[in-house]
Every structure is written in structure tokens, then in C-alpha cells.
Write an enzyme that holds these catalytic residues in place. Structure first.
Site, PDB file in Angstrom:
ATOM      1  N   ASP A 298       0.870  -1.166   0.000  1.00  0.00           N
ATOM      2  CA  ASP A 298       0.000   0.000   0.000  1.00  0.00           C
ATOM      3  C   ASP A 298       0.914   1.225   0.000  1.00  0.00           C
ATOM      4  O   ASP A 298       2.105   1.128   0.310  1.00  0.00           O
ATOM      5  CB  ASP A 298      -0.953   0.005   1.208  1.00  0.00           C
TER       6      ASP A 298
HETATM    7  C1  BGC Z   1      -5.003   3.318   0.063  1.00  0.00           C
HETATM    8  C2  BGC Z   1      -5.017   2.331  -1.074  1.00  0.00           C
HETATM    9  C3  BGC Z   1      -4.840   3.050  -2.375  1.00  0.00           C
HETATM   10  C4  BGC Z   1      -3.547   3.842  -2.345  1.00  0.00           C
HETATM   11  C5  BGC Z   1      -3.263   4.596  -3.614  1.00  0.00           C
HETATM   12  C6  BGC Z   1      -3.806   4.241   0.001  1.00  0.00           C
HETATM   13  O1  BGC Z   1      -3.976   5.303   0.882  1.00  0.00           O
HETATM   14  O2  BGC Z   1      -5.030   2.635   1.295  1.00  0.00           O
HETATM   15  O3  BGC Z   1      -6.221   1.609  -1.054  1.00  0.00           O
HETATM   16  O4  BGC Z   1      -4.853   2.137  -3.436  1.00  0.00           O
HETATM   17  O5  BGC Z   1      -3.629   4.775  -1.285  1.00  0.00           O
HETATM   18  O6  BGC Z   1      -4.108   5.660  -3.790  1.00  0.00           O
END
Ligand code: BGC
Length: 755
Positions: A298
Site C-alpha cells: 500500500d
Molecule cells: C489506500 C489504497 C490506495 C492507495 C493509492 C492508500 O492510501 O489505502 O487503497 O490504493 O492509497 O491511492
């Protein structure tokens, strides 16, 4: 020049450019040798070929061939992103970056395309950039309420189709975390509290994405079940319970879809960060389940180089802090074996071949908004859940002399959507995305469609619902009052309580007092409490309805479409009924945005523990059964405008399937969702029903059908920590079938041997 010559010339140019490209990789010496045709040539160095181009080879062979041709720098380039890009003002946006959340440059000399990733939990985020458009689908929980795998597939196919149209080749949606914490701000991105329903529906979703030759993803692996303190919290849960709950949901979805990516989450799991957790990443995901794709972190969820890589993370996102120069140094120093780096790269490249993004790269074209809206509407129509319908207040009648007071929820304008990285930009929205933390309504006005369907003779009024007394006055003047209530949810926050925000309980109570025929339409990201449920006649859960939502809601309220969705989560009567009456770490002081609640308290981050052993395996309806608590609405519950009867349960040899008859006993056509639950023998130590299968059946009035529902042998098993695997205990299994976890008219008992 004739056409024939032109074609030949261009083919030649292509071949020449291939030679050229190939030679760059082999170095100048090879190029010179290639030109000096007479010189004696050691075969391997001079035959310029790219055998991985051969689409007849399997993806692993193609990936192996390509990885062999890569330099160390090229391998390193593939295992991390290139920075925050458009997500952070001032960050570099590299050439070729399509404007999504993640970008990994490809290797043109080898014919490997860039990876352009877009958030796409409920539709594509960052579509407003360059004035592109994306369909806002209903929330994932709403799709899962359809219990219809075909809707899951369609959902993913819409996302995949539009990603392609917009030039993206990877989705980073696919949330499958269990709804263990009903106040989690991201529940609208997730499917259910049950692993079988979640895994099946999100597995279909990811298959739908990949059916469009776009790489799919499943996230957030694992135990990312609340947002409060998500960057630091340590989710603690014993191995057996984790295997049988949250991990099982992932196992099912990943097994079905074989997604290109699995995104490891921010939180820690039993001590180690999810992105450096050898147990979850290597022992379970890659070894037990045989996952062949790649694990990406993530965003900023990577915490180390050697530990993360050796634990099983394959790609850092969005930057290169750990997997750039430090990883290259670690490989040179031998603390990360070359074989492991090759494995990481292999996993990425094989996923690109397997999904088709190398052979069939996306071709940009304008997204078809009408096709998207119709798909979104269809999914929403199947996912709306009719929770109460006293005295047949619904469906609404159209025609003359009808007066309807529509109140609240911005129903005159449109429908609510969920926030965070799942935020789809509203049509004509801010270029570059919507503002974080600001709720966005989409222009699909329920009022407009209600007026249309009520007919030109009817009087349909609207009151914003901001003044309770005014709303009650408006309600008193009409035959029926339809109140829209909303609960905005977003990534990065949890709700303090199950109660509706903004005084909306008082609004409903006042309207219900003023009008005996009050119907409440909920637009929520998950379960909410309803202290007024006994005072109103009708309740419909529409979740976040998506861009076809206004019409779908009107279609169900007026009965053009029969209600058929069923709850994929338990609706507790109040917070006190839950395993955790309060969200761990979330207090009025930490605020709603409790992202770093541990740090906020001045405590060491390490001390912030969420103890999921409190409920262990008893997630959702299992907790309510074992603790003998009666929820407001049970898991699997939902009404229809017709009625169904069940009969004739038969269990096949070895309980591989069950069959039974469902009859539509009412006067209208409708769909019934039949649910199959098993209770294991006492010796299994699991004194609760668990969902083992389901089927959605469409029946004309009076019609009946014999339905066969397969039961996966896995769902009859328990996880043995001693054997590190699943086993079936011998004994009496009870199998129950019906239309809700709380109403199962058919029951059979079968004896099964240990296995
Ligand atoms: C989220 C993810 C997301 C990523 C990219 C993170 O803050 O938890 O689900 O895909 O950001 O935007």
C-alpha cells in the site's frame, strides 16, 4: 509506391527496429557484429531474438526468458514506483505516467510496457484529469448485496473496460477485507462480514477486471479492518481464527481470480507489518495458496528493504525509498539473493503476460457514459435491500391524487459517494481529482425519477430536511413521506458510532410522527442503527447507489423492479451489541481522522493493539448467534414484493452439494437469494452456522425451481494449526437452507467422515 510495397517496407522497418532495439541491450559490440555479417559469430551473442514475444508460450516461460535478458538496473526499476506523481502537489509526474496512483516505467528495448495503475474500488479515480470520465458504480457492499456473481463480474468488467479506455493497464481496487468492524470508514469498498460471500463476490469482480485484459488486484492484505491507527496498529488474532475468517476471504478471491497484484496493507499483523510479514505473504499467500502474482505495498506501506523483500513483498509503491538503491546495494552485497530479486521481477512480468497487457495494450477511446450508467443501475437494482414493508406501504402507487413528500439526503440533486482513494471524480469535477475529506454527490437525482414515475398528476414535493420542524410540516401534507438519510464514510476515518450523523435520527422521528406512511431510504457505507425503525413503515438500504442510483431507487420504490438484495452484514441494534462497543483507539480526542491514534496519545506506536481475539472467529452473525443477541436486521435478510417457499432439501453424497425447491408464492415475479449454512460437529469447536453456498433464483409468479448449490469441501473444514492445513472432522453436520441467516426452514443432518 504500391500498397503492397508500403506494407513490406513498414514490416521491414519493424524488423529493423527490432534488430536495433535488441542490439542496444546486447551492447555496441553486438551491433557491430550484426552489421559485419561476415565475421564469425558466437550464436548466443549475435542472434537477436526476443523469444518471450511468442504468445504461444506460457506466461512463466515468457517471463523467465525476459528476466534473463534484463540488467540488474532494469530489474530494480521494475520493483518500485516512481513517486507520488499526481497524488502529491509538486511531485514529479514522469513521461508516460497516465495520472493514476501508481506508475512503473517499462523497458522499451525488451518490449515491456509501462504499468499504469489507477485506484478503482468503485469506479476509476483520477478520471477528471484531462477531462476524462468514469462511471461511479454502487459501493462494493451494495454489489455484494445482490449475492449475484454475475453482478460482481459485470462490476469488474465496467472497471476494466474504462481503465482500458483511459489508458490504464492495472486496477488497484478489489477490497476484500472482512467487515469485522461495522464502523470502519472503508466498509463501502468491502463486500461482507462473511468470507465466503466476500471472497466469491470480489473474486468475480477481479475476474471481471481481468476479462478486459487489464491487471487486477486484491487488497488490503490483511486484517486492515479499521482505519483508526491503520499505519501503526497491530492487529492481533490467533492463527486458526485468522485462517477461517479474514484470510479465507482472500484465499477464495485470489484462488478464483488469480489477480496480477495483491496489495499488502498498512497495519501490522501479530507483530510484523503486513508488508513485511513472512507468515501472511510467503507461508500463506505464496506457499499455501500457490499465488503466482506480485505483492505490492500500500502507498508508503513498505518499512524496510531486506526484511520486506525476504518476507515476500515484491514491489514498493509509490516510491523507491527501500526497493530502489538500497535494494540494489543489498543484492550486490548478497543480503538479498539474486534469485529472490529474479522471483520478484518474474512475478511482475508473468502477470503482465498472463493478463494480456503486453500482447494487447490498452487503446484509448472515449468512455461510454451511458453504457456505464446502465450497468451501474442494473447492479444497484439487484443490490438494494428492502428491510421493512409494513402494510404494503411499498411499492408506491403512481397516478392521480398522489401526494408524496420527499425529504432530505440531497435527493433533489443526486446520490452520495464514498471518499478517500475510492472517490470517483464527479462528472465535470475538479481536474486532478476531488478534494480529500469532502463528500461528493453525483447527479443522479432520486427526486427526478420519483416525479417521473409518480406521473404528471401526482404532487411530489421536496424539503431539504435541514430544519426538522419544516420537514415534519411538509410530511404532514402528503400521503406518503420518503426520507433520504445519509452517512458519509471515507478512507482515513471510522465512525464513532453506528448512529446516523447530523441529527438525522431526529429528522426521521419527526417525519414519522407527522406522517404514518413514512419510508426511509438509507445511503450509508455500512450498517447503521435505527432507533426509529418501529415508527416507520418502510426501510430501504440503497448503500452508495452509484450513477444509476436515482433511477434504481425510484424503480424499486415504485415496483418497476422487485426488491431482491439481502444484507451482506449484520445490522446491530446498537454499538453495545458489538464485540468492540467502541472502535479501538478512536476517542473524541483522536478525532474522526484517527489515522495515527497510537502516536496521538503519545504512546509508542508498538503499543497500539487491536485485539481481534475478543471475537476471534465470531465475526458478524456468528457473534450474534453465539452470544444470543438479537440484531436489528440479521445477515442475509431482505424482503421482496413477493414471497417464497422452500421445500424438499436433499444433500448429495459427501455433502458436495444440496438441492431444494424454491417456489414464488406471491403474485409478482421476483428473485430470491437462497442461502445454505452448515454447522459443524461439536468436536470442531465451532458452535455456529456458517455460510457455505448461495444461489440467486429468478421466478415468475407461481413458478418454482429446483436449485442445486455446490458446497466447496473447504467450507466444511477447519484450520488445523498443528497440520498447518485444513481438515474435516468426523461427525454429524447440520445443513440448513432458507432466505436469511435467521430464517432457515429446511434442515438436514448428515454424517461425514474425518478427512
Ligand atoms: C489506500 C489504497 C490506495 C492507495 C493509492 C492508500 O492510501 O489505502 O487503497 O490504493 O492509497 O491511492
Amino acid at each position: 509506391m504500391t500498397i503492397g510495397t508500403a506494407v513490406k517496407m513498414s514490416r521491414m522497418r519493424m524488423r529493423m527496429s527490432w534488430v536495433g532495439i535488441g542490439c542496444v541491450g546486447l551492447g555496441l559490440g553486438a551491433l557491430q557484429m550484426g552489421v559485419a555479417q561476415q565475421a564469425p559469430q558466437p550464436a548466443a551473442a549475435t542472434v537477436v531474438s526476443q523469444p518471450w514475444r511468442n504468445a504461444a508460450l506460457d506466461p512463466d516461460t515468457r517471463a523467465d526468458l525476459m528476466v534473463k535478458a534484463m540488467t540488474l538496473e532494469e530489474k530494480i526499476q521494475l520493483v518500485h514506483g516512481s513517486g507520488w506523481g499526481v497524488l502529491r502537489p509538486g511531485a514529479v509526474v514522469p513521461a508516460g505516467d497516465n495520472g493514476g496512483a501508481g506508475f512503473v516505467p517499462g523497458i522499451p528495448r525488451l518490449g515491456l510496457p509501462d504499468i499504469n495503475m489507477a485506484d478503482s474500488a468503485v469506479g476509476i479515480r483520477m478520471a477528471a484529469r484531462e477531462s476524462r470520465y468514469a462511471t461511479l458504480l454502487p459501493s462494493v457492499i451494495g454489489m455484494a448485496s445482490s449475492w449475484d456473481p454475475a453482478m460482481g463480474h459485470l462490476y469488474g468488467a465496467v472497471i476494466g473496460r474504462e481503465l482500458r479506455d483511459e489508458g490504464y493497464n492495472m486496477s488497484i481496487g478489489g477490497g476484500v477485507d472482512l467487515i469485522r468492524e461495522p464502523r470502519n470508514g472503508r466498509n463501502f469498498e468491502y463486500a461482507s462480514e462473511d468470507p465466503v460471500l466476500s471472497g466469491t463476490m470480489v473474486g468475480e469482480l477481479a475476474m471481471g477486471v481481468q476479462s478486459q485484459e487489464v491487471m487486477g488486484d486484491i487488497k488490503h492484505y490483511v486484517m486492515n479492518d479499521q482505519e483508526t491507527g491503520r499505519n501503526t496498529l497491530n492487529a492481533v488474532l490467533n492463527e486458526r481464527a485468522m485462517q477461517e475468517t479474514d484470510l479465507l476471504g482472500f484465499q477464495i478471491a485470489i484462488g478464483m481470480a488469480k489477480p496480477a497484484g495483491v496489495m499488502c496493507s498498512y497495519n501490522r499483523v501479530n507483530g510484523d507489518y503486513a508488508c513485511e510479514n513472512k507468515y501472511t505473504l510467503t507461508d500463506v499467500l505464496k506457499d499455501q495458496w500457490g499465488y503466482k502474482g506480485f505483492v505490492l505495498s500500500d502507498w508508503d506501506g513498505t518499512h524496510s528493504t531486506v526484511k520486506a523483500v525476504l518476507a515476500g513483498e515484491d514491489m514498493e509503491q509509490p516510491g523507491d525509498k527501500y526497493f530502489g538503491a538500497p535494494l540494489q546495494a543489498a543484492v550486490i552485497a548478497g543480503t538479498v539473493p539474486v534469485a529472490r530479486l529474479d522471483d520478484m521481477v518474474h512475478r511482475i512480468v508473468r502477470s503482465m503476460f498472463a493478463t494480456g497487457v503486453v500482447d494487447h495494450p490498452p487503446v484509448r477511446r472515449v468512455v461510454d457514459p451511458f453504457e456505464g450508467r446502465d450497468d451501474a443501475r442494473k447492479i444497484e437494482e439487484e443490490g438494494l435491500v428492502l428491510l421493512k414493508n409494513e402494510g404494503g406501504v411499498l411499492p408506491l402507487a403512481s397516478g392521480s391524487a398522489r401526494t408524496i413528500a420527499v425529504i432530505g439526503g440531497r435527493a433533489d440533486f443526486g446520490v452520495l459517494s464514498g471518499g478517500g482513494s475510492a472517490q470517483v471524480d464527479a462528472p465535470g469535477g475538479r481536474p486532478g481529482g476531488s478534494e480529500w475529506g469532502v463528500p461528493v454527490y453525483f447527479p443522479s437525482s432520486p427526486l427526478r425519477y420519483l416525479r417521473e414515475q409518480a406521473g404528471s398528476d401526482a404532487a411530489v414535493s421536496f424539503d431539504a430536511g435541514t430544519d426538522v420542524a419544516e420537514a415534519a410540516k411538509a410530511a404532514a401534507k402528503a400521503q406518503v413521506a420518503v426520507v433520504f438519510v445519509t452517512q458519509w464514510m471515507s478512507e482515513g476515518m471510522d465512525r464513532m458510532t453506528l448512529s446516523l450523523p447530523d441529527n438525522q435520527d431526529a429528522l426521521v422521528e419527526a417525519v414519522a410522527k407527522a406522517n404514518p406512511n413514512t419510508v426511509v431510504v438509507l445511503e450509508t457505507g455500512g450498517p447503521v442503527s435505527m432507533p426509529w425503525s418501529a415508527q416507520v413503515k418502510g426501510i430501504v438500504e440503497a448503500w452508495y447507489p452509484g450513477i444509476g442510483g436515482g433511477e434504481a431507487i425510484a424503480n424499486v420504490l415504485f415496483g418497476r423492479v422487485n426488491a431482491s438484495g439481502k444484507l451482506p452484514v449484520t445490522f446491530a441494534a446498537n454499538d453495545a451489541q458489538l464485540p468492540h462497543p467502541k472502535v479501538t483507539g478512536l476517542t473524541p480526542e483522536t478525532g474522526n481522522n484517527g489515522m495515527d491514534a497510537g502516536a496521538h496519545h503519545g504512546k509508542e506506536a508498538e503499543n497500539f493493539t487491536v485485539d481481534y481475539n475478543v471475537e476471534g472467529m465470531l465475526v458478524g452473525y456468528k457473534w450474534f448467534e453465539v452470544k444470543d443477541r438479537t440484531p436489528l436486521f440479521p445477515f442475509g435478510f431482505g424482503l421482496s414484493y413477493t414471497s417464497f417457499a422452500y421445500s424438499g432439501l436433499k444433500v448429495a453424497e459427501g455433502a458436495e452439494s444440496v438441492s431444494f425447491t424454491v417456489k414464488n408464492t406471491g403474485a409478482r415475479a421476483g428473485d430470491e437469494i437462497a442461502e445454505v449454512y452448515v454447522t459443524l460437529p461439536k468436536s470442531a469447536g465451532e458452535p455456529f452456522r456458517k455460510l457455505a453456498g448461495f444461489a440467486r433464483v429468478s421466478l415468475a409468479a407461481g413458478a418454482s425451481e429446483t436449485v442445486t448449490v455446490p458446497i466447496s469441501p473447504l467450507y466444511l473444514k477447519v484450520f488445523s494449526t498443528q497440520k498447518s492445513g485444513w481438515e474435516r472432522v468426523g461427525g454429524a453436520y447440520s445443513i440448513e437452507v432458507g432466505g436469511s441467516s435467521a430464517e432457515l426452514p429446511l434442515k438436514a443432518e448428515v454424517s461425514l467422515a474425518a478427512e
